[in-house]
Design an enzyme around this catalytic site. Sequence first.
Site, short mmCIF file in Angstrom:
data_model
loop_
_atom_site.label_atom_id
_atom_site.label_comp_id
_atom_site.label_asym_id
_atom_site.label_seq_id
_atom_site.Cartn_x
_atom_site.Cartn_y
_atom_site.Cartn_z
N ARG B 125 0.85 -1.20 0.00
CA ARG B 125 0.04 0.04 -0.09
C ARG B 125 0.97 1.25 0.04
O ARG B 125 0.44 2.30 0.51
CB ARG B 125 -1.16 -0.06 1.19
CG ARG B 125 -1.78 -0.98 1.24
CD ARG B 125 -3.20 -0.85 2.04
NE ARG B 125 -3.94 -2.10 2.06
CZ ARG B 125 -3.84 -3.14 3.14
NH1 ARG B 125 -2.76 -2.99 4.07
NH2 ARG B 125 -4.56 -4.31 3.17
N LYS B 147 1.92 11.33 -11.05
CA LYS B 147 1.06 10.48 -11.83
C LYS B 147 1.71 9.17 -11.93
O LYS B 147 2.76 9.17 -12.56
CB LYS B 147 0.63 11.18 -13.03
CG LYS B 147 -0.39 12.17 -12.73
CD LYS B 147 -1.17 12.53 -14.11
CE LYS B 147 -2.50 13.48 -13.93
NZ LYS B 147 -2.92 13.89 -15.39
N GLU B 189 6.50 18.86 -25.38
CA GLU B 189 5.90 19.22 -24.01
C GLU B 189 6.54 20.57 -23.42
O GLU B 189 5.84 21.23 -22.90
CB GLU B 189 6.35 18.21 -23.05
CG GLU B 189 5.73 16.73 -23.21
CD GLU B 189 4.42 16.55 -23.04
OE1 GLU B 189 3.87 17.71 -21.97
OE2 GLU B 189 3.62 15.61 -23.01
N LYS B 233 5.67 22.71 -14.37
CA LYS B 233 5.22 21.48 -13.92
C LYS B 233 4.94 21.45 -12.48
O LYS B 233 3.85 21.40 -11.74
CB LYS B 233 5.91 20.50 -14.37
CG LYS B 233 5.31 19.03 -13.87
CD LYS B 233 4.30 18.46 -14.84
CE LYS B 233 3.53 17.34 -14.34
NZ LYS B 233 3.67 15.98 -15.00
N GLU B 243 -5.63 17.14 -9.62
CA GLU B 243 -6.35 17.37 -11.02
C GLU B 243 -7.87 17.72 -10.58
O GLU B 243 -8.73 17.16 -11.33
CB GLU B 243 -6.23 16.29 -12.06
CG GLU B 243 -6.27 16.72 -13.15
CD GLU B 243 -5.87 15.76 -14.37
OE1 GLU B 243 -5.20 14.72 -14.04
OE2 GLU B 243 -5.70 15.94 -15.62
N ARG B 247 -4.61 21.81 -12.95
CA ARG B 247 -3.85 20.61 -13.49
C ARG B 247 -4.26 20.13 -14.71
O ARG B 247 -3.63 19.70 -15.62
CB ARG B 247 -3.67 19.57 -12.23
CG ARG B 247 -2.60 18.69 -12.67
CD ARG B 247 -2.04 17.79 -11.72
NE ARG B 247 -1.19 16.53 -12.08
CZ ARG B 247 -0.54 15.76 -11.54
NH1 ARG B 247 -0.56 16.17 -10.03
NH2 ARG B 247 0.50 15.11 -11.90
N ASN B 251 -2.77 19.11 -19.69
CA ASN B 251 -3.20 18.03 -20.74
C ASN B 251 -3.68 18.81 -22.03
O ASN B 251 -4.19 18.04 -23.00
CB ASN B 251 -4.75 17.43 -20.22
CG ASN B 251 -4.49 16.44 -19.11
OD1 ASN B 251 -3.52 15.86 -18.96
ND2 ASN B 251 -5.57 16.63 -18.17
N HIS B 254 -2.96 16.80 -25.13
CA HIS B 254 -3.14 15.19 -24.70
C HIS B 254 -4.19 14.45 -25.01
O HIS B 254 -4.24 13.42 -25.33
CB HIS B 254 -2.61 15.23 -23.27
CG HIS B 254 -1.40 15.42 -22.91
ND1 HIS B 254 -0.58 16.74 -23.42
CD2 HIS B 254 -0.38 14.90 -22.30
CE1 HIS B 254 0.69 16.87 -22.92
NE2 HIS B 254 0.73 15.57 -22.37
N HIS B 258 -3.50 11.36 -27.19
CA HIS B 258 -3.70 10.03 -26.88
C HIS B 258 -4.79 9.22 -27.75
O HIS B 258 -4.31 8.07 -28.13
CB HIS B 258 -4.42 9.99 -25.50
CG HIS B 258 -3.64 10.31 -24.10
ND1 HIS B 258 -4.05 10.60 -23.09
CD2 HIS B 258 -2.22 10.18 -24.14
CE1 HIS B 258 -3.07 10.84 -22.27
NE2 HIS B 258 -2.01 10.60 -22.85
N HIS B 271 4.76 9.34 -27.76
CA HIS B 271 4.02 10.36 -26.97
C HIS B 271 4.13 11.66 -27.30
O HIS B 271 3.15 12.50 -27.42
CB HIS B 271 4.34 10.02 -25.56
CG HIS B 271 3.29 10.85 -24.68
ND1 HIS B 271 2.07 10.76 -24.30
CD2 HIS B 271 3.83 12.00 -23.74
CE1 HIS B 271 1.69 11.63 -23.49
NE2 HIS B 271 2.64 12.55 -22.99
#
Lengths: 369, 369
Positions: B125, B147, B189, B233, B243, B247, B251, B254, B258, B271
Amino acid sequence: METVIPVHLPQHPYQISICPGGLRQIGLLMAERAALTPGQRVLVVANPNVFRYYGDAVAAALTQAGFSVFDCLLPAGERYKTLKSVQKIYDAALAHRLERGSAIVALGGGVIGDMAGFAAATWLRGIPVVQVPTSLLAMVDAAIGGKTGVNHPQGKNLIGAFHQPRLVLIDPETLQTLPKREFRAAIAEVIKYGVIWDVELFEQLEAAPRLDQLRSLSPELLLEILVRSCRAKAEVVGKDEREAGLRAILNYGHTIGHAIEALTHYRVFNHGEAVGLGMLAVGELAVELGYWSRECADRQANLIQKAHLPNRIPPQLNPDQVIESLQADKKVQSGHVRFVFPTGIGAVKLVDQVPSDAIARALRKLQVS
Amino acid sequence: METVIPVHLPQHPYQISICPGGLRQIGLLMAERAALTPGQRVLVVANPNVFRYYGDAVAAALTQAGFSVFDCLLPAGERYKTLKSVQKIYDAALAHRLERGSAIVALGGGVIGDMAGFAAATWLRGIPVVQVPTSLLAMVDAAIGGKTGVNHPQGKNLIGAFHQPRLVLIDPETLQTLPKREFRAAIAEVIKYGVIWDVELFEQLEAAPRLDQLRSLSPELLLEILVRSCRAKAEVVGKDEREAGLRAILNYGHTIGHAIEALTHYRVFNHGEAVGLGMLAVGELAVELGYWSRECADRQANLIQKAHLPNRIPPQLNPDQVIESLQADKKVQSGHVRFVFPTGIGAVKLVDQVPSDAIARALRKLQVS
């Protein structure tokens, strides 16, 4: 008649609702108490047995409150608490297009709660989960506190995440369908709360004429058991969400219990039975090392016997194997196994350095009768 | 010469250290900055290529600082960013008996960082992770912000968790071995940070004679790129860890990116290249819908061209398929795709209701040359 127990977590406070007939109000409760928006998608995760009993009622109540309801059924049993089962939940989440505001409802015992909770923790990096425990064990333990996860082939609960539910809904009526063996196993955890936290609960259990089946409990005692156990868990978790300190006391009996479960391949004892054996072993150990009185250990043993829980370890189980297995347990700190030792009724202490030979002696005591 | 950028997260603040030659000091840095205890176990996760270059140096520096070092090598490439690879990390964690105070070091690009981070998030955990990005893309993006995750066969990053690193260690010297195509992809980016957050960064990129390969950048510009991108960032993440709002601006480009990656089966574009295409598409969309000026969109297109990034979508890619794929993206809110539209250079806006036919037109513009 609803009893509400708050779980005081600053980041995500939530309520445990103990409510006879509550299943039929789950839609309203989710909208009102869990800040979930009717219109959103809800994936009910259950095993086929539980779903046959309660699936329709839950789905109807959710639909009536405006949610779009889907289900995902997984095979019953601890040995299906695997990443593979979680992948089935992911597939259902994708198929039914769960979004970040969607919710998973974990309807069932601890296995379903742990897996559905872990899937919710990790789908889209976390979506809401509502825990609806239908076994006494899940009601008083697994459903509260945000521990989720699955087993690794070589160890229990090694893979997991902390993910607090938005709401825990306990409907005691679901206990009517609980097999007797499951009921008794849960009583082990209830006895645990008595030993580690709540002397009054312990004394109420001592005063009960029987503890071996649900129908021999008075409704009042059942409610006391639920409320006091949930409160104990909620109080401990509220003070230590991430098991940095206090929360470790909830593992009383669990470290040895896990080892016994694993070494018997999860087929001889269920979780609660193994915990009962672990409590007996640690009780003996605590007496031998001078932390606990013989009288207290005997009172604990009497309760375990009154619940008709196993109190003997199979002779073929080698204490050395148990000790080796303890080393792989996730509560190990720098190679030392941390034990929770009772020091009274309702009071415990964490002890790091416990000699292996004393552990072996305590285990052997439970092998001869 | 070390530049330290703080990430201000109340629950778990940490530092980004940009330090040439820093790999050789990783042991000391982990002990001093990441609150990790020498003597503990460290599992270095990498792919075989990266490990061949830097594995020995990292292992030596960790050993010298007193850590016990183990490694787990995983095949390179986005298509191995799966639960199956993560299971290999779990197996290594078990074999090397990682405990709660042990750490995972993610040595490599974004794929390794995401998987090692997810394994760290979910083993016992949650155990500490130190991100040591060796690609420019991972340095300016994936390694920062917590992330983590893996791909579902039907969608990127659908399975994951938030798990902040204890330390991000960026050694720009590792960029010397970075393939040119990877470098260019990362520049996409960097351009993104210029558009959404930092007009000075954007102008510095415009002033650079070339952007298509590392060795044509001055050391000063490379450092500016690293520092300004990481700071952008860190600032955004520091204001919105989970997010919930701000945040989402990260994206930019993105969502469509994606979809393009997925529909070309992660084999045509990497990417960064896909994000570059996404930015071009969203730029066109923002101009058509009146959020952005044609001049700004052209400046963005010029930078993308200067980086020699792809600026055309394959003719066989059907815009309708892209739109359908957007629906399965995890940023979908109640069925609406949320877009990040630029409104200037260094400024953006979130827009929820974007007509599908406008999206299709913008995509088609990028198909004809």
